[in-house]
Design a protein around this motif. Structure first.
Motif, PDB file in Angstrom:
ATOM      1  N   ALA A 226       0.821  -1.205   0.000  1.00  0.00           N
ATOM      2  CA  ALA A 226       0.000   0.000   0.000  1.00  0.00           C
ATOM      3  C   ALA A 226       0.862   1.265   0.000  1.00  0.00           C
ATOM      4  O   ALA A 226       0.541   2.246  -0.686  1.00  0.00           O
ATOM      5  CB  ALA A 226      -0.928  -0.005   1.219  1.00  0.00           C
ATOM      6  N   VAL A 227       1.978   1.248   0.740  1.00  0.00           N
ATOM      7  CA  VAL A 227       2.872   2.408   0.765  1.00  0.00           C
ATOM      8  C   VAL A 227       3.536   2.614  -0.587  1.00  0.00           C
ATOM      9  O   VAL A 227       3.583   3.733  -1.115  1.00  0.00           O
ATOM     10  CB  VAL A 227       3.930   2.257   1.876  1.00  0.00           C
ATOM     11  N   LEU A 228       4.059   1.535  -1.159  1.00  0.00           N
ATOM     12  CA  LEU A 228       4.743   1.643  -2.461  1.00  0.00           C
ATOM     13  C   LEU A 228       3.783   2.058  -3.562  1.00  0.00           C
ATOM     14  O   LEU A 228       4.185   2.722  -4.527  1.00  0.00           O
ATOM     15  CB  LEU A 228       5.417   0.314  -2.811  1.00  0.00           C
ATOM     16  N   ASP A 229       2.502   1.680  -3.448  1.00  0.00           N
ATOM     17  CA  ASP A 229       1.500   2.071  -4.443  1.00  0.00           C
ATOM     18  C   ASP A 229       0.930   3.461  -4.183  1.00  0.00           C
ATOM     19  O   ASP A 229       0.082   3.939  -4.946  1.00  0.00           O
ATOM     20  CB  ASP A 229       0.352   1.055  -4.460  1.00  0.00           C
ATOM     21  N   GLY A 230       1.394   4.102  -3.095  1.00  0.00           N
ATOM     22  CA  GLY A 230       0.945   5.454  -2.796  1.00  0.00           C
ATOM     23  C   GLY A 230      -0.436   5.535  -2.180  1.00  0.00           C
ATOM     24  O   GLY A 230      -1.037   6.614  -2.143  1.00  0.00           O
ATOM     25  N   GLU A 231      -0.965   4.405  -1.682  1.00  0.00           N
ATOM     26  CA  GLU A 231      -2.312   4.398  -1.111  1.00  0.00           C
ATOM     27  C   GLU A 231      -2.330   4.924   0.322  1.00  0.00           C
ATOM     28  O   GLU A 231      -3.318   5.536   0.751  1.00  0.00           O
ATOM     29  CB  GLU A 231      -2.887   2.981  -1.157  1.00  0.00           C
ATOM     30  N   ILE A 232      -1.296   4.634   1.088  1.00  0.00           N
ATOM     31  CA  ILE A 232      -1.187   5.136   2.455  1.00  0.00           C
ATOM     32  C   ILE A 232       0.232   5.640   2.668  1.00  0.00           C
ATOM     33  O   ILE A 232       1.106   5.472   1.809  1.00  0.00           O
ATOM     34  CB  ILE A 232      -1.526   4.054   3.511  1.00  0.00           C
ATOM     35  N   GLY A 233       0.495   6.193   3.859  1.00  0.00           N
ATOM     36  CA  GLY A 233       1.840   6.685   4.170  1.00  0.00           C
ATOM     37  C   GLY A 233       2.150   7.949   3.398  1.00  0.00           C
ATOM     38  O   GLY A 233       1.273   8.633   2.882  1.00  0.00           O
ATOM     39  N   GLY A 234       3.431   8.248   3.297  1.00  0.00           N
ATOM     40  CA  GLY A 234       3.846   9.453   2.594  1.00  0.00           C
ATOM     41  C   GLY A 234       5.187   9.265   1.930  1.00  0.00           C
ATOM     42  O   GLY A 234       5.706   8.152   1.816  1.00  0.00           O
ATOM     43  N   ASP A 235       5.769  10.388   1.483  1.00  0.00           N
ATOM     44  CA  ASP A 235       7.043  10.316   0.765  1.00  0.00           C
ATOM     45  C   ASP A 235       8.151   9.721   1.629  1.00  0.00           C
ATOM     46  O   ASP A 235       8.998   8.976   1.139  1.00  0.00           O
ATOM     47  CB  ASP A 235       7.455  11.719   0.296  1.00  0.00           C
ATOM     48  N   HIS A 236       8.131  10.042   2.921  1.00  0.00           N
ATOM     49  CA  HIS A 236       9.182   9.553   3.813  1.00  0.00           C
ATOM     50  C   HIS A 236       9.171   8.027   3.886  1.00  0.00           C
ATOM     51  O   HIS A 236      10.209   7.376   3.712  1.00  0.00           O
ATOM     52  CB  HIS A 236       8.996  10.154   5.200  1.00  0.00           C
ATOM     53  N   SER A 237       8.005   7.437   4.115  1.00  0.00           N
ATOM     54  CA  SER A 237       7.906   5.976   4.194  1.00  0.00           C
ATOM     55  C   SER A 237       8.234   5.333   2.861  1.00  0.00           C
ATOM     56  O   SER A 237       8.931   4.305   2.804  1.00  0.00           O
ATOM     57  CB  SER A 237       6.492   5.568   4.622  1.00  0.00           C
TER      58      SER A 237
END
Length: 409
Positions: A226-237
């Motif tokens: 989900a982080v790599l697909d930009g669904e959650i988290g942000g640029d830092h993660s």
């Protein structure tokens, strides 16, 4: 508003203002210096042995600071005075806050005023959308959650307590505040098991650990996707995960997220006995380069030399060793052990306390602080949490006299 609540109000609100004197001192630290003689009584050390032991640990730390700074590394007066002042302020804050936060209503007011302070004051580290949630919104919501779970728990709404903790944990994971999310999730699990009266055996612990590890890896897999697909988290993660050879290895994320630990390890290896001294400068940029290596970044030597870099640690425990050697490390380990002993006693025996879920959260959070927070947390954050845990410990001791309370501590 009584005198103690007035003290809490001033302590929290003055913590947003600082002046230049022996480094940077917050105005609430001046309040502590002025108020301690009026709050402390010599009999407190006999009446509260754990307070005596904590102060002894900090005095031991101060002794190793003096030895290292004056006799071994010959730190500059500016650096060693800042280092010593931090420890002395921590000692006075322990005393002031313990004697002030000595009843549940005052503790709740302290939590409320801390939330208000976080609403009013924004730290300089907030410089992006994701850091805004992590360093601005998350601290506000954390204190709001303390108040919420206290209210729900005292009403017997344990299911709502657990769902609130897990829900906030998931929100933090989604918004790039992983450490806060982990603390709340672990605390929810602890509260569930210790309130469900489940009989615990070695076989159940092993089975639960295996199932938990499998579930964690599955959840971590979907988190990474989900982080790599930009669904959650942000640029830092996303940047952290993208620089890993295997982003699905949680140990790799811990390593790149806490690279200061490895730089601190190299600094300890260079001077393991007496350390580098208070506010030790990284003159050769050796440890800064190690930090960049784990962050997979290249160094611009000229721009790096334009800024003064300290030997990194980002850990209260390791920071003590980096700066004041094995003696400083053992002193802080002793303080850490005392606080964990108190905290886990409360976790194991304090289910009847209305503050129980808050105490669980603070104990797990305190463990994380000692392991992964800058050394300055010793004077800024640890005294308040320690005072609440210590007050609750002695309240529980007065309520019941189980076997663990028969010891003279």
């Amino acid at each position: 508003m009584n005198l103690k609540k007035t003290g809490v109000f001033l302590y929290t609100m003055l913590s947003t203002l600082k002046v230049s004197l022996v480094g940077q001192l917050w105005l609430n630290e001046f309040l502590v210096i002025l108020a301690t003689p009026f709050t402390y009584k010599p009999s407190d050390l006999d009446e509260y042995p754990y307070l005596k032991k904590m102060l002894a640990a900090l005095l031991l730390l101060l002794m190793f600071q003096v030895v290292t700074d004056l006799l071994i590394v010959h730190s500059t007066p500016q650096n060693y005075l800042r280092g010593w002042a931090g420890t002395i302020i921590a000692m006075l804050s322990f005393i002031f806050l313990f004697k002030t936060l000595n009843e549940p209503s005052t503790i709740l007011f302290f939590i409320f005023m801390t939330m208000i302070k976080n609403i009013i004051y924004t730290d300089d580290i907030v410089d992006s959308d994701m850091s805004y949630f992590k360093f601005k919104i998350a601290p506000i919501l954390t204190n709001a959650m303390y108040l919420l779970v206290y209210y729900l728990y005292q009403r017997g709404e344990q299911k709502l307590v657990l769902s609130s903790l897990v829900g906030f944990s998931l929100l933090c994971f989604a918004m790039d505040s992983r450490s806060t999310g982990l603390i709340f999730f672990i605390s929810a699990a602890i509260i569930y098991f210790l309130n469900s009266k489940v009989s615990i055996s070695r076989q159940k612990i092993i089975l639960f650990s295996v199932i938990a590890a499998i579930l964690f890896q599955i959840c971590y897999f979907f988190y990474v996707r989900a982080v790599l697909d930009g669904e959650i988290g942000g640029d830092h993660s996303r940047e952290q995960l993208e620089r890993l050879d295997n982003p699905y290895n949680p140990l790799g994320l811990l390593i790149t997220g806490r690279a200061e630990t490895f730089a601190a390890g190299a600094a300890i290896a260079d001077k393991p006995i007496f350390g580098h001294g208070s506010w030790a400068p990284d003159k050769t940029l050796k440890y800064y380069m190690i930090l960049l290596m784990y962050h997979d970044e290249e160094m611009n030597l000229q721009s790096a030399r334009e800024i003064d870099h300290l030997v990194p640690s980002h850990s209260v425990l390791m920071g003590a060793w980096v700066n004041w050697g094995i003696g400083g490390f053992l002193a802080i380990c002793y303080l850490f052990w005392l606080l964990m002993k108190i905290g886990f006693n409360l976790i194991r025996n304090g289910q009847e306390l209305a503050l129980y879920p808050v105490l669980v959260l603070m104990t797990i959070g305190l463990m994380w602080t000692f392991l992964f927070s800058p050394f300055q947390a010793l004077r800024l954050y640890i005294p308040g949490i320690a005072a609440i845990l210590l007050t609750s410990y002695y309240e529980l001791k007065e309520m019941t006299v189980p076997e663990w309370a028969l010891y003279n501590n």
